[in-house]
Design a protein around this motif. Structure first.
Motif, mmCIF file in Angstrom:
data_model
loop_
_atom_site.group_PDB
_atom_site.id
_atom_site.type_symbol
_atom_site.label_atom_id
_atom_site.label_comp_id
_atom_site.label_asym_id
_atom_site.label_seq_id
_atom_site.Cartn_x
_atom_site.Cartn_y
_atom_site.Cartn_z
ATOM 1 N N ALA A 1 -0.118 3.723 -0.780
ATOM 2 C CA ALA A 1 1.127 4.374 -1.209
ATOM 3 C C ALA A 1 1.705 5.285 -0.134
ATOM 4 O O ALA A 1 2.927 5.446 -0.032
ATOM 5 N N ASN A 2 0.844 5.875 0.678
ATOM 6 C CA ASN A 2 1.304 6.788 1.731
ATOM 7 C C ASN A 2 1.607 6.072 3.053
ATOM 8 O O ASN A 2 2.057 6.706 4.004
ATOM 9 N N ASP A 3 1.330 4.777 3.103
ATOM 10 C CA ASP A 3 1.572 4.023 4.336
ATOM 11 C C ASP A 3 1.870 2.569 3.978
ATOM 12 O O ASP A 3 1.057 1.673 4.201
ATOM 13 N N LEU A 4 3.052 2.336 3.422
ATOM 14 C CA LEU A 4 3.416 0.981 2.994
ATOM 15 C C LEU A 4 3.573 0.030 4.170
ATOM 16 O O LEU A 4 3.548 -1.190 3.999
ATOM 17 N N GLY A 5 3.715 0.593 5.369
ATOM 18 C CA GLY A 5 3.793 -0.260 6.554
ATOM 19 C C GLY A 5 2.520 -1.047 6.785
ATOM 20 O O GLY A 5 2.546 -2.104 7.425
ATOM 21 N N ALA A 6 1.399 -0.553 6.240
ATOM 22 C CA ALA A 6 0.123 -1.260 6.384
ATOM 23 C C ALA A 6 0.147 -2.608 5.675
ATOM 24 O O ALA A 6 -0.633 -3.506 6.009
ATOM 25 N N LEU A 7 1.051 -2.760 4.702
ATOM 26 C CA LEU A 7 1.138 -4.014 3.957
ATOM 27 C C LEU A 7 1.748 -5.140 4.798
ATOM 28 O O LEU A 7 1.432 -6.310 4.596
ATOM 29 N N THR A 8 2.640 -4.784 5.724
ATOM 30 C CA THR A 8 3.315 -5.808 6.541
ATOM 31 C C THR A 8 2.772 -5.897 7.962
ATOM 32 O O THR A 8 3.024 -6.878 8.654
ATOM 33 N N ALA A 9 2.014 -4.902 8.399
ATOM 34 C CA ALA A 9 1.506 -4.872 9.769
ATOM 35 C C ALA A 9 0.713 -6.119 10.171
ATOM 36 O O ALA A 9 0.877 -6.627 11.287
ATOM 37 N N PRO A 10 -0.139 -6.691 9.307
ATOM 38 C CA PRO A 10 -0.951 -7.842 9.732
ATOM 39 C C PRO A 10 -0.149 -9.118 9.985
ATOM 40 O O PRO A 10 -0.668 -10.062 10.590
ATOM 41 N N LEU A 11 1.102 -9.163 9.555
ATOM 42 C CA LEU A 11 1.914 -10.362 9.751
ATOM 43 C C LEU A 11 2.249 -10.602 11.218
ATOM 44 O O LEU A 11 2.767 -11.665 11.580
ATOM 45 N N HIS A 12 1.952 -9.652 12.070
ATOM 46 C CA HIS A 12 2.181 -9.803 13.504
ATOM 47 C C HIS A 12 1.042 -10.570 14.183
ATOM 48 O O HIS A 12 1.119 -10.839 15.380
#
Length: 292
Positions: free
Chosen positions: A193-204
């Motif tokens: 919840a405090n770092d929603l960017g972690a949800l999309t980061a692995p797509l790189h």
């Protein structure tokens, strides 16, 4: 049954690759979101139907709750709070518990010879697992999580078999994937919840995407479809004993693809696994002949 456990045998390797980038909840969210999307295609274009009207869907929802929802929490956190060898031994108990459940709830009693060959096969799985000599503490919460995984994994098999006359293979598999997609996506969002960017980061990362595609399409869509079909059309002892192939293929994939160590003990244990599987199949056939 052979097909599904072959597919599942490579999931450990794919999960190991993917978990290098994300937490278990994010990985499971990607896995089941993708699986649900793939299964939605034949439903949307009208090739498959969900005929749930007028049916009691509680057993179907219980099926999805047992696995994938609760089972994978027990497995993932059991592994996290114990060690690989102990976790492998615990998961190897699933066929035994399933056979007990089968005898109690489905009235399909394995023969004495089938029990003996099943124990032989599971002993091979335990020997392969212990040959890793993995270290690490075994905490009580880890043990409890693995017990949850064992019982929910076994219950899933029994429930799928018991509702096979009311719900098609597609209906069971699709509802399972939908439930898991909602469940693990919610947990992943709460966890990050405090770092929603972690949800999309692995797509790189391309290897993460390939691992997720295998877990989603191969292990989830095709794997669970094959499993739900198998338990609907074959005696449970003959289906569940192939579960031990997962350890065999997992070990072989580690050796040939990840260059992991392979000992003589593992080789002998793999033979024991295969002999045990052969024995369960053979004595089921002989039991049928004698009874007829």
């Amino acid at each position: 049954a052979i097909g599904v456990y072959t597919l599942w045998g490579f999931t450990f390797m794919a999960s190991k690759v993917a978990q290098g980038y994300v937490t278990p909840f994010i990985l499971l969210a990607y896995r089941f979101d993708t699986a649900a999307l793939v299964l939605s295609v034949p439903f949307i274009i009208g090739r498959k139907k969900l005929d749930l009207k007028g049916k009691n869907i509680k057993p179907l929802l219980l099926l999805g709750l047992m696995e994938p929802c609760i089972y994978f929490i027990g497995e993932q956190y059991g592994l996290r709070y114990t060690n690989a060898a102990f976790s492998g031994v615990m998961i190897a108990v699933i066929p035994i518990v399933t056979l007990v459940f089968t005898a109690v709830f489905l009235k399909e009693k394995p023969t004495r010879a089938q029990w003996l060959f099943c124990i032989l096969s599971i002993s091979g799985v335990i020997a392969i697992t212990l040959s890793e000599n993995s270290g690490g503490d075994i905490r009580l919460i880890g043990l409890l999580c693995l017990i949850v995984a064992v019982f929910t994994g076994s219950a899933y098999s029994i429930i799928s078999r018991s509702i096979s006359d009311d719900f098609s293979v597609f209906e069971r598999t699709y509802v399972m994937m939908l439930m898991a997609a909602v469940f693990y996506t919610a947990l992943a969002v709460i966890e990050n919840a405090n770092d929603l960017g972690a949800l999309t980061a692995p797509l790189h990362h391309g290897d993460f995407i390939l691992a997720v595609l295998y877990l989603a399409v191969g292990a989830s869509v095709l794997g669970y479809t094959l499993f739900n079909f198998a338990v609907s059309n074959a005696p449970m002892p003959r289906v569940i004993i192939f579960c031990n192939l997962v350890t065999v293929f997992s070990g072989l994939s580690g050796v040939f693809l990840l260059k992991e160590h392979f000992s003589a003990v593992s080789a002998v244990a793999m033979v024991a696994v295969l002999v045990g599987i052969w024995g369960v199949q053979r004595f089921d056939k002989e039991n049928k002949k004698s009874s007829s």
